[in-house]
Scaffold this motif. Sequence first.
Motif, PDB file in Angstrom:
ATOM      1  N   ASP A 323       0.837  -1.216   0.000  1.00 34.14           N
ATOM      2  CA  ASP A 323       0.000   0.000   0.000  1.00 34.14           C
ATOM      3  C   ASP A 323       0.865   1.258   0.000  1.00 34.14           C
ATOM      4  OD1 ASP A 323      -2.242  -1.572   0.010  1.00 34.14           O
ATOM      5  OD2 ASP A 323      -2.638  -1.356   2.169  1.00 34.14           O
ATOM      6  N   LEU A 324       1.910   1.263   0.815  1.00 35.03           N
ATOM      7  CA  LEU A 324       2.780   2.437   0.897  1.00 35.03           C
ATOM      8  C   LEU A 324       3.561   2.640  -0.401  1.00 35.03           C
ATOM      9  CD1 LEU A 324       4.000   1.805   4.544  1.00 35.03           C
ATOM     10  CD2 LEU A 324       2.766   3.845   3.795  1.00 35.03           C
ATOM     11  N   MET A 325       4.040   1.558  -0.983  1.00 30.66           N
ATOM     12  CA  MET A 325       4.790   1.680  -2.230  1.00 30.66           C
ATOM     13  C   MET A 325       3.902   2.161  -3.372  1.00 30.66           C
ATOM     14  SD  MET A 325       7.177  -1.717  -1.823  1.00 30.66           S
ATOM     15  CE  MET A 325       8.063  -1.526  -3.377  1.00 30.66           C
ATOM     16  N   MET A 326       2.653   1.717  -3.397  1.00 31.91           N
ATOM     17  CA  MET A 326       1.736   2.185  -4.440  1.00 31.91           C
ATOM     18  C   MET A 326       1.424   3.676  -4.275  1.00 31.91           C
ATOM     19  SD  MET A 326       1.347  -0.206  -6.521  1.00 31.91           S
ATOM     20  CE  MET A 326       0.055   0.574  -7.513  1.00 31.91           C
ATOM     21  N   ARG A 327       1.331   4.131  -3.049  1.00 29.28           N
ATOM     22  CA  ARG A 327       1.104   5.564  -2.819  1.00 29.28           C
ATOM     23  C   ARG A 327       2.307   6.367  -3.293  1.00 29.28           C
ATOM     24  NH1 ARG A 327      -0.685   7.339   2.913  1.00 29.28           N
ATOM     25  NH2 ARG A 327      -0.755   9.309   1.746  1.00 29.28           N
ATOM     26  N   LEU A 343       7.515   3.327 -11.981  1.00 25.43           N
ATOM     27  CA  LEU A 343       7.569   1.937 -12.462  1.00 25.43           C
ATOM     28  C   LEU A 343       8.496   1.100 -11.587  1.00 25.43           C
ATOM     29  CD1 LEU A 343       7.640   2.499 -16.328  1.00 25.43           C
ATOM     30  CD2 LEU A 343       5.794   1.456 -14.978  1.00 25.43           C
ATOM     31  N   GLY A 344       9.570   1.718 -11.106  1.00 21.63           N
ATOM     32  CA  GLY A 344      10.473   0.985 -10.212  1.00 21.63           C
ATOM     33  C   GLY A 344       9.760   0.548  -8.946  1.00 21.63           C
ATOM     34  N   LEU A 345       8.929   1.414  -8.400  1.00 24.90           N
ATOM     35  CA  LEU A 345       8.169   1.069  -7.200  1.00 24.90           C
ATOM     36  C   LEU A 345       7.148  -0.011  -7.500  1.00 24.90           C
ATOM     37  CD1 LEU A 345       7.756   4.670  -5.801  1.00 24.90           C
ATOM     38  CD2 LEU A 345       8.861   2.778  -4.584  1.00 24.90           C
ATOM     39  N   VAL A 346       6.519   0.050  -8.685  1.00 26.52           N
ATOM     40  CA  VAL A 346       5.552  -0.984  -9.063  1.00 26.52           C
ATOM     41  C   VAL A 346       6.253  -2.332  -9.195  1.00 26.52           C
ATOM     42  CG1 VAL A 346       4.005  -1.770 -10.894  1.00 26.52           C
ATOM     43  CG2 VAL A 346       3.963   0.615 -10.149  1.00 26.52           C
ATOM     44  N   ASP A 347       7.447  -2.330  -9.791  1.00 27.34           N
ATOM     45  CA  ASP A 347       8.213  -3.575  -9.889  1.00 27.34           C
ATOM     46  C   ASP A 347       8.507  -4.132  -8.498  1.00 27.34           C
ATOM     47  OD1 ASP A 347       8.226  -3.468 -12.626  1.00 27.34           O
ATOM     48  OD2 ASP A 347      10.201  -2.519 -12.767  1.00 27.34           O
ATOM     49  N   GLY A 348       8.790  -3.248  -7.584  1.00 22.84           N
ATOM     50  CA  GLY A 348       9.019  -3.694  -6.205  1.00 22.84           C
ATOM     51  C   GLY A 348       7.784  -4.339  -5.610  1.00 22.84           C
ATOM     52  N   VAL A 349       6.621  -3.783  -5.928  1.00 22.50           N
ATOM     53  CA  VAL A 349       5.363  -4.368  -5.452  1.00 22.50           C
ATOM     54  C   VAL A 349       5.204  -5.777  -6.011  1.00 22.50           C
ATOM     55  CG1 VAL A 349       2.854  -4.220  -5.621  1.00 22.50           C
ATOM     56  CG2 VAL A 349       4.200  -2.166  -5.081  1.00 22.50           C
ATOM     57  N   LEU A 350       5.506  -5.952  -7.300  1.00 22.40           N
ATOM     58  CA  LEU A 350       5.354  -7.272  -7.930  1.00 22.40           C
ATOM     59  C   LEU A 350       6.330  -8.291  -7.359  1.00 22.40           C
ATOM     60  CD1 LEU A 350       4.793  -6.144 -11.620  1.00 22.40           C
ATOM     61  CD2 LEU A 350       3.085  -7.013  -9.992  1.00 22.40           C
ATOM     62  N   GLU A 351       7.477  -7.836  -6.915  1.00 23.31           N
ATOM     63  CA  GLU A 351       8.419  -8.765  -6.273  1.00 23.31           C
ATOM     64  C   GLU A 351       7.845  -9.270  -4.950  1.00 23.31           C
ATOM     65  OE1 GLU A 351      12.213  -6.991  -5.790  1.00 23.31           O
ATOM     66  OE2 GLU A 351      12.534  -6.653  -7.947  1.00 23.31           O
ATOM     67  N   ILE A 352       7.124  -8.394  -4.268  1.00 19.55           N
ATOM     68  CA  ILE A 352       6.510  -8.808  -2.994  1.00 19.55           C
ATOM     69  C   ILE A 352       5.343  -9.748  -3.259  1.00 19.55           C
ATOM     70  CG2 ILE A 352       5.295  -7.993  -0.931  1.00 19.55           C
ATOM     71  CD1 ILE A 352       6.852  -5.362  -1.224  1.00 19.55           C
ATOM     72  N   ASP A 353       4.524  -9.406  -4.236  1.00 18.95           N
ATOM     73  CA  ASP A 353       3.328 -10.219  -4.517  1.00 18.95           C
ATOM     74  C   ASP A 353       3.073 -10.237  -6.023  1.00 18.95           C
ATOM     75  OD1 ASP A 353       0.966 -11.561  -4.603  1.00 18.95           O
ATOM     76  OD2 ASP A 353      -0.148 -10.191  -3.277  1.00 18.95           O
ATOM     77  N   PRO A 354       3.561 -11.262  -6.714  1.00 22.66           N
ATOM     78  CA  PRO A 354       3.371 -11.344  -8.174  1.00 22.66           C
ATOM     79  C   PRO A 354       1.902 -11.369  -8.582  1.00 22.66           C
ATOM     80  CG  PRO A 354       5.045 -12.889  -7.424  1.00 22.66           C
ATOM     81  CD  PRO A 354       4.392 -12.357  -6.207  1.00 22.66           C
ATOM     82  N   ARG A 355       1.024 -11.725  -7.674  1.00 21.26           N
ATOM     83  CA  ARG A 355      -0.395 -11.784  -8.008  1.00 21.26           C
ATOM     84  C   ARG A 355      -0.965 -10.406  -8.284  1.00 21.26           C
ATOM     85  NH1 ARG A 355      -2.429 -14.932  -2.835  1.00 21.26           N
ATOM     86  NH2 ARG A 355      -1.032 -13.317  -1.989  1.00 21.26           N
ATOM     87  N   MET A 356      -0.231  -9.365  -7.903  1.00 23.86           N
ATOM     88  CA  MET A 356      -0.699  -7.999  -8.141  1.00 23.86           C
ATOM     89  C   MET A 356      -0.660  -7.609  -9.618  1.00 23.86           C
ATOM     90  SD  MET A 356      -1.625  -6.430  -5.311  1.00 23.86           S
ATOM     91  CE  MET A 356      -1.453  -4.702  -5.754  1.00 23.86           C
ATOM     92  N   ARG A 357       0.047  -8.419 -10.471  1.00 20.41           N
ATOM     93  CA  ARG A 357       0.212  -8.039 -11.867  1.00 20.41           C
ATOM     94  C   ARG A 357      -1.127  -7.901 -12.571  1.00 20.41           C
ATOM     95  NH1 ARG A 357       4.187  -7.696 -15.299  1.00 20.41           N
ATOM     96  NH2 ARG A 357       5.646  -8.605 -13.813  1.00 20.41           N
ATOM     97  N   ALA A 358      -2.047  -8.873 -12.342  1.00 23.09           N
ATOM     98  CA  ALA A 358      -3.341  -8.822 -13.018  1.00 23.09           C
ATOM     99  C   ALA A 358      -4.095  -7.555 -12.652  1.00 23.09           C
ATOM    100  CB  ALA A 358      -4.167 -10.064 -12.664  1.00 23.09           C
TER     101      ALA A 358
END
Length: 362
Positions: A323-327, A343-358
């Motif tokens: 949530d914090l990284m998306m903000r 985009l770098g922060l979004v990539d970090g989010v996907l590393e934490i939870d790949p299910r967020m890609r969809a």
Amino acid sequence: IALEECMRKARQWEGLVDILLDRAAGAEDPVQQRKLFAEISRIYETELDQLDKAIVVLLPIFMGDPGNDDLAASVSRLARALGRWDEVFASVNQAIERPGEPEKAAILCNRMGRWYLEDLGRADFALPCYQKALTIAPGDPTALLGLEGLYRSQSSWTELADVLKRRIEVVKSPAERRDLQAGLGSILITQLHDVPAATEIYSAILKEDPIHEDAFQALERICIKEERWEELARITEARANALTDPVARKDAFYALAETCETRLSNLEKASGLYAKVLELQPDHLPSLKALEVIFAQTGDYKELNRVLEKQTEIASTPKQRIDLMMRRASIHEEEFLDSKAALGLVDGVLEIDPRMRAALDG
């Protein structure tokens, strides 16, 4: 001396008393003479069970040394056992009226007051004894302390306040004086309902000692109840600056920051104070959350991003970090126009939870 020891071992107490009486009669040193008579009184009391003789011997030497707690305790014990308080008080009153010895007279008045109160349960008789001691020796600390206990037990609050004021005037220790002032302030508020007078006292204490706990807590309650936010901020800031313990300083600065933010609407000062808290405890989440709100309100996105980054570092769950990284990604894209960083922060989010890609693709 050798003969005395032999008589002690042989338990020839009456003969020993005669020897000690002769020694006392010839003693030139008053202190030594009192010790001898005290020993004679002890033998009469504990060895010969002649309490009447014990008190007769004891009373004159007590009158000569009324400040001696051991002698006073012996007088009290014998008077209780014999029921001869009238005789004791008559002797004491006679000694009090003796001219030229005001110091002894004041001590004897205090002794009587204590005996009346503790041995006989007569507070009504104790009161004039302490009052007379103060007439003889104004400001006598023992008499004032005795009156304080009496008035407190009787819930005589106005009189108690007056006595505390007198104690404050004569006490020598600054720390003890401040404690007495705090006690007086408590009486003024809780019993006499004189908030202005109590406020003045607490303010005087904190001017000398900004970290006096009782005074600070009392004045803090008054300020909150009466919504005196400027004064609350002033005493809290003085306290925070005077404290040396890091945890206590942190708590004080945080309280001050909250007051500046929520009561005084001074966001600039509040943000500086929250920053000071974070210097003392870098992971202090309440301060980080408060700064988040302030920077969002003021549109300071650079500082907001920094605060969110710090929160991300200490977040305890993956969801919180996401949530914090998306903000932060939103801030980089919308406010900084920095798509690469977003985009770098979004990539970090996907590393934490790949299910967020969809969800992100959607």
